[in-house]
Design a protein around this motif. Structure first.
Motif: not given
Length: 170
Positions: A56-70
């Motif tokens: 679940r933490m991985l999914h949350k971090a991946a969502m942040r990656l996409r939001k930050m365009n990284l």
């Protein structure tokens, strides 16, 4: 004004080096890493629950990656134990923000950690090797459009209905 790079070219000299396969092709983002860690509740202090929290933490971090365009080029996980000590592992890969690919990597890392004989206390996931999506070279065989769209839809549902409203199973 345009600055000069070490090769004598004007801004963008890294692109020229990339064409001939030299280092310096990808510029890192200003951010060095992105991650999450969590102390497990007493009922989560077993390998199956610890892995579920890590995912679940991985999914949350991946969502942040996409939001930050990284995009990320490495994944590091750790498990800290109740009576001290920790297990860690890391993998490097072609830069991505695709949750499906990252799920595959975390499953491999978890398996490599081996059978846990101690009680887990905390888990963490960290993405490294971050680059801005606009500075990346598009992958010839990247995730299909349907997967990119599914990642986007899951992100939207979690924004609308709260974190962990929807997440990928293992």
């Amino acid at each position: 004004g345009g600055g000069r790079d070490g090769g004598g070219g004007v801004e963008g000299g890294g692109r020229g080096r990339a064409l001939v396969g030299q280092a310096g092709a990808r510029r890192p983002s200003g951010r060095r890493w992105l991650g999450h860690a969590n102390v497990l509740s007493p009922e989560q202090r077993n390998p199956a629950e610890a892995y579920a929290v890590l995912c679940r933490m991985l999914h949350k971090a991946a969502m942040r990656l996409r939001k930050m365009n990284l995009l990320t080029g490495s994944l590091h996980i750790f498990v800290k134990f109740v009576r001290g000590g920790r297990n860690t592992d890391e993998a490097r890969f072609l830069e991505t923000d695709d949750t499906f690919e990252l799920n595959r990597v975390i499953a491999m890392l978890w398996q490599r950690l081996g059978r846990m004989r101690r009680i887990p206390l905390a888990v963490g996931v960290t993405f490294g090797g971050l680059i801005e999506k606009m500075n990346s070279t598009p992958r010839l065989l990247g995730p299909p459009q349907q997967r990119r769209e599914l990642n986007r839809l899951v992100d939207q549902l979690n924004i609308r209905y709260g974190k962990d409203a929807v997440y990928f199973g293992s």
